[in-house]
Design an enzyme around this catalytic site. Structure first.
Site, mmCIF file in Angstrom:
data_model
loop_
_atom_site.group_PDB
_atom_site.id
_atom_site.type_symbol
_atom_site.label_atom_id
_atom_site.label_comp_id
_atom_site.label_asym_id
_atom_site.label_seq_id
_atom_site.Cartn_x
_atom_site.Cartn_y
_atom_site.Cartn_z
ATOM 1 N N ARG A 239 53.240 -39.657 -1.744
ATOM 2 C CA ARG A 239 51.897 -39.154 -1.500
ATOM 3 C C ARG A 239 51.162 -40.144 -0.610
ATOM 4 O O ARG A 239 51.245 -41.356 -0.819
ATOM 5 C CB ARG A 239 51.126 -38.946 -2.811
ATOM 6 N N GLU A 267 46.196 -33.171 4.153
ATOM 7 C CA GLU A 267 47.251 -32.289 4.646
ATOM 8 C C GLU A 267 46.741 -30.854 4.700
ATOM 9 O O GLU A 267 46.073 -30.403 3.766
ATOM 10 C CB GLU A 267 48.486 -32.374 3.736
ATOM 11 N N HIS A 286 55.283 -33.146 5.781
ATOM 12 C CA HIS A 286 55.511 -32.966 4.341
ATOM 13 C C HIS A 286 56.613 -31.934 4.074
ATOM 14 O O HIS A 286 56.407 -30.888 3.461
ATOM 15 C CB HIS A 286 54.240 -32.570 3.594
#
Length: 325
Positions: A239, A267, A286
């Site tokens: 993260r 994000e 991601h």
């Protein structure tokens, strides 16, 4: 007809990843391909939905959102838990929360971490870009061999242990640290337990494999990045907020270290974010868990959860506990 929202289908793969026909026969299913701008946008667009099927933690689900969705009756999460979800708000509202079980690709995120390590060590993205613009080796940085180098793994749980095995296969020395790690557990995973400070000083690459929590938020700050060897590679597939973003941007812009990142504080990463143009970086959007096998499993179980709820026989119920099958 019941309205079902399928959130954050950023790659546009939800429809093809599962058979939605049984759900579409009894509900209107709407796929959301873009992230919400903010919570106000989420409230406005989800106001009429009774079932929401979320994708991991892409859209935060705090009480302030849950309590403003008056029609919400069932919330599906993917994976065993969602740390952004306010369970108390769901319980108070009587919203049924269902998850997905198992995991079709348990090592996918660690595989990407290895890929990012290799990409950064050998300047693979820059080499690919050179070829595509008609060049060959001109202007490319020298790569480094990983054999004989040291990898420091922060967080030696399931994913960190996968990464340790991958790096041992490359003949790397593996160091490990986390707040709860012991020397015995590190040894069992083929690593040597050291302090965080020693790990950062000795490692040629550092890979983070921790969950985000109050204890790990900002765990790697400016002083930690300053301890890393010049030219060392920092890999983060966990993260973004585990690493101080401002300090990280400074470290790569000054070319002191390299960063290979799959996760970010915000994000999707904003279009004009400084990381997008920063040197000494390898960036992916991601993708860690997002492989075909995992997404197929997530969406299949999500449709099953929604259909079972509409049939009055909910499955994979997390909350309220009285409904657990």
């Amino acid at each position: 007809m019941t309205k079902v929202a399928v959130l954050d289908d950023w790659q546009g793969v939800a429809r093809s990843s599962a058979d939605w026909s049984s759900l579409m026969a009894c509900a209107e299913v709407v796929f959301f391909a873009q992230a919400f701008k903010d919570e106000e946008d989420a409230v406005e667009r989800l106001l009429d939905f009774e079932i929401i099927l979320s994708m991991r933690e892409r859209t935060p689900l705090p009480a302030s959102l849950i309590n403003r969705l008056p029609k919400l009756r069932m919330l599906g999460i993917t994976g065993p838990r969602n740390r952004s979800l306010n369970i108390e708000a769901c319980t108070a509202r009587g919203v049924v929360v269902c998850n997905t079980a198992g995991g079709a690709a348990p090592g996918a995120t660690a595989e990407l971490a290895l890929g990012l390590l290799l990409a950064a060590a050998r300047a693979i993205p820059a080499a690919d870009a050179n070829i595509r613009k008609g060049c060959f080796q001109e202007g490319l940085p020298q790569g480094i061999s990983l054999a004989g180098k040291t990898i420091g793994i922060i967080g030696l749980g399931r994913l960190g242990s996968y990464m340790a095995r991958y790096c041992r296969a490359l003949n790397m020395t593996v160091l490990a640290w986390s707040q709860n790690l012991t020397a015995e557990r590190a040894q069992a995973a083929g690593a040597t337990f050291v302090s965080k400070e020693e790990l950062l000083l000795r490692s040629d690459a550092v890979s983070i494999h921790l969950v985000l929590s109050p204890r790990t938020r900002g765990l790697i700050g400016a002083s930690d990045l300053a301890r890393m060897k010049p030219g060392a590679i920092l890999i983060n597939t966990s993260r973004g907020p585990i690493v101080d973003e401002t300090a990280l941007i400074d470290a790569v812009q000054s070319r002191r270290i390299m960063a290979a990142l799959d996760v970010y504080d915000q994000e999707p990463l904003p279009a004009h974010h400084p990381l997008r143009s920063a040197p000494n970086t390898v960036l992916t959007p991601h993708l860690g868990y997002g492989v075909r096998e995992a997404l197929t499993d997530f969406y299949r179980q999500s449709t099953e959860n929604a259909v079972a709820f509409l049939d009055g026989k909910p499955v994979r119920v997390m909350y309220p506990e009285v409904l657990r099958s």
